[in-house]
Motif scaffolding. Structure first.
Motif, short mmCIF file in Angstrom:
data_model
loop_
_atom_site.label_atom_id
_atom_site.label_comp_id
_atom_site.label_asym_id
_atom_site.label_seq_id
_atom_site.Cartn_x
_atom_site.Cartn_y
_atom_site.Cartn_z
N TYR A 164 -4.32 -39.05 17.23
CA TYR A 164 -5.37 -37.24 17.18
C TYR A 164 -4.28 -36.38 16.54
N LEU A 165 -2.77 -37.22 16.61
CA LEU A 165 -1.98 -36.49 15.07
C LEU A 165 -1.98 -36.71 14.10
N ASN A 166 -2.18 -36.20 13.44
CA ASN A 166 -2.14 -36.88 11.57
C ASN A 166 -0.35 -37.35 11.59
N VAL A 167 -0.75 -38.35 10.15
CA VAL A 167 0.70 -38.92 10.11
C VAL A 167 2.53 -37.99 10.18
N ILE A 168 1.87 -36.32 9.47
CA ILE A 168 2.82 -35.59 8.63
C ILE A 168 2.83 -35.50 10.40
N GLU A 169 2.23 -35.24 10.95
CA GLU A 169 2.61 -34.18 12.57
C GLU A 169 2.98 -34.85 12.99
N ASN A 170 3.27 -36.91 13.45
CA ASN A 170 3.40 -37.41 14.48
C ASN A 170 5.52 -37.55 13.29
N VAL A 171 5.24 -37.87 12.17
CA VAL A 171 6.99 -37.91 11.76
C VAL A 171 7.92 -36.79 11.86
N THR A 172 7.16 -35.72 12.40
CA THR A 172 7.56 -33.90 12.15
C THR A 172 7.77 -33.66 14.04
N PRO B 86 10.10 -35.50 16.03
CA PRO B 86 11.83 -35.53 16.10
C PRO B 86 11.89 -33.92 16.15
N PHE B 87 11.68 -33.14 15.15
CA PHE B 87 12.16 -31.40 14.95
C PHE B 87 12.05 -30.58 15.77
N TYR B 88 10.73 -31.11 17.06
CA TYR B 88 10.40 -30.00 17.80
C TYR B 88 11.12 -30.74 19.32
N PHE B 89 11.19 -31.78 19.02
CA PHE B 89 12.20 -32.17 20.52
C PHE B 89 13.75 -31.62 20.42
N SER B 90 14.08 -31.62 19.32
CA SER B 90 15.68 -31.91 18.82
C SER B 90 15.85 -30.52 17.71
N ASP B 91 16.99 -29.46 17.88
CA ASP B 91 17.32 -28.58 17.87
C ASP B 91 18.01 -28.75 16.23
N ARG B 92 19.44 -29.87 16.97
CA ARG B 92 19.76 -30.07 16.05
C ARG B 92 19.98 -31.30 15.28
N ARG B 93 18.35 -32.37 15.42
CA ARG B 93 18.30 -32.83 14.62
C ARG B 93 17.43 -31.79 13.15
N ARG B 94 16.88 -31.24 13.87
CA ARG B 94 15.99 -30.20 12.84
C ARG B 94 16.62 -29.08 11.88
N HIS B 95 18.19 -29.06 12.50
CA HIS B 95 19.13 -28.56 11.32
C HIS B 95 19.65 -29.17 10.50
N LYS B 96 19.37 -30.99 10.55
CA LYS B 96 20.32 -31.67 9.56
C LYS B 96 19.04 -31.54 8.12
N VAL B 97 18.11 -31.04 8.57
CA VAL B 97 17.00 -30.35 7.36
C VAL B 97 16.78 -29.48 6.91
N LYS B 98 16.63 -29.56 5.80
CA LYS B 98 16.80 -27.85 4.64
C LYS B 98 15.31 -27.54 5.80
N ASP B 99 14.09 -28.84 5.12
CA ASP B 99 12.72 -27.78 5.38
C ASP B 99 12.38 -29.38 5.94
N THR B 100 11.47 -28.90 7.18
CA THR B 100 11.23 -30.37 8.61
C THR B 100 10.59 -31.02 7.13
N VAL C 284 5.31 -45.57 9.89
CA VAL C 284 5.23 -43.81 10.09
C VAL C 284 5.96 -44.63 10.99
N ALA C 285 5.49 -45.51 12.37
CA ALA C 285 6.66 -44.87 13.56
C ALA C 285 8.39 -44.82 12.35
N VAL C 286 8.44 -45.96 11.54
CA VAL C 286 9.62 -46.05 11.07
C VAL C 286 10.05 -44.35 10.82
N ALA C 287 9.27 -43.73 10.31
CA ALA C 287 9.92 -43.42 9.43
C ALA C 287 9.80 -41.64 10.29
N ARG C 288 9.01 -41.95 11.64
CA ARG C 288 9.26 -40.79 12.93
C ARG C 288 10.98 -41.29 13.65
#
Ligand SMILES: Nc1ncnc2c1ncn2[C@@H]1O[C@H](COP(=O)(O)OP(=O)(O)OP(=O)(O)O)[C@@H](O)[C@H]1O
Ligand SMILES: [Mg+2]
Length: 231
Positions: free
Chosen positions: A98-106, A108-122, A155-159
């Motif tokens: 019930y989450l779409n592809v992009i929502e699934n792949v993004t 990890p950014f909700y669970f980790s600030d560290r990972r979010r800060h590694k990219v310019k735009d999630t 998609v699981a690999v992308a995530r």
């Protein structure tokens, strides 16, 4: 070369079981290594990956990941550590329905600030990695349940890879692919983990895949608790 995983004299018993499922003297994995862990069904591959990713903890022994003794962390701290440093591709994918592809792949950014800060735009980071895995834009807004199994696997690999985790752990990620797609997929996984300087641990019962890897171990032999299928 620095060490990413150091495991010494580790035993693990599943709750409600009377004997260990894992008993491993030593396992050392260096940074940037692509390691293939092979072994027949039931020899403890997924049980080992659960330990390495901090989902479970050893009964005894030492386990350090990225210089962090995992046994010194609480379950909550281990979840945090996994979100910050590991990309895990589960045998059953564990995509959120019930989450779409992009929502699934993004996710990890909700669970980790560290990972979010590694990219310019999630959103862009998710799209870039999906494109590399040949998931086209027509699929981005689709519910993951409406994808083919091979697409869900990608998609699981992308995530797992988004936000460049130091360690990528993959449990049978090629089981749903035909041999042509399997080879393409492996090449891509190697390319991406090399590009991101990630260490890769890849598990499969299919020993044909070992030819793709510089390093491989047979867990059925390494795991002293495994006696083979009882007859
Ligand atoms: N959640 C669990 N609770 C109790 N026992 C478990 C659990 N998961 C696995 N086991 C037991 O641990 C042993 C090893 O299982 P594991 O899933 O690690 O094997 P595997 O090598 O990954 O097999 P496969 O190739 O079929 O995925 C099996 O005997 C299994 O019954
Ligand atoms: Mg398994």
């Amino acid at each position: 070369m620095s060490t990413v995983i150091e495991l010494n004299q580790v035993k693990f018993t599943w709750p409600r079981s009377d004997k260990p499922v894992l008993d491993i003297a030593e396992l050392v994995i260096d940074k940037g290594q692509h390691l293939f862990i092979q072994g027949e069904s039931g020899c403890g591959k997924t049980s080992l990956l659960n330990l390495l990713s901090g989902i479970t903890e050893p009964d005894s022994g030492n386990l350090r990941i990225l210089d962090q003794p995992l046994t010194a962390l609480s379950p909550h701290q281990r979840d945090r550590f996994r979100a910050d440093h590991l990309g895990v591709i589960f045998q059953q994918f564990n995509l959120l329905p019930y989450l779409n592809v992009i929502e699934n792949v993004t996710l990890p950014f909700y669970f980790s600030d560290r990972r979010r800060h590694k990219v310019k735009d999630t959103h862009d980071a998710a799209i870039n990695i999906l494109r590399e895995l040949e998931i086209t834009s027509g699929l981005f807004e689709k519910d993951v349940l409406d994808l083919s199994v091979g697409q869900q696997q990608r998609v699981a690999v992308a995530r797992a890879l988004v936000g460049n985790p130091e360690l990528v752990i993959a449990d049978e990620p090629t089981s749903a692919l035909d041999s042509k797609n399997r080879d393409t997929f492996l090449r891509l996984l190697f390319e991406l983990s090399t590009e991101h300087d990630s260490t890769l641990i890849f598990v499969s019962h299919d020993d044909h895949l070992s030819s793709f890897f510089e390093h491989s171990i047979n867990l059925a032999e390494t795991n002293r608790a495994y006696q083979g299928e009882a007859v």
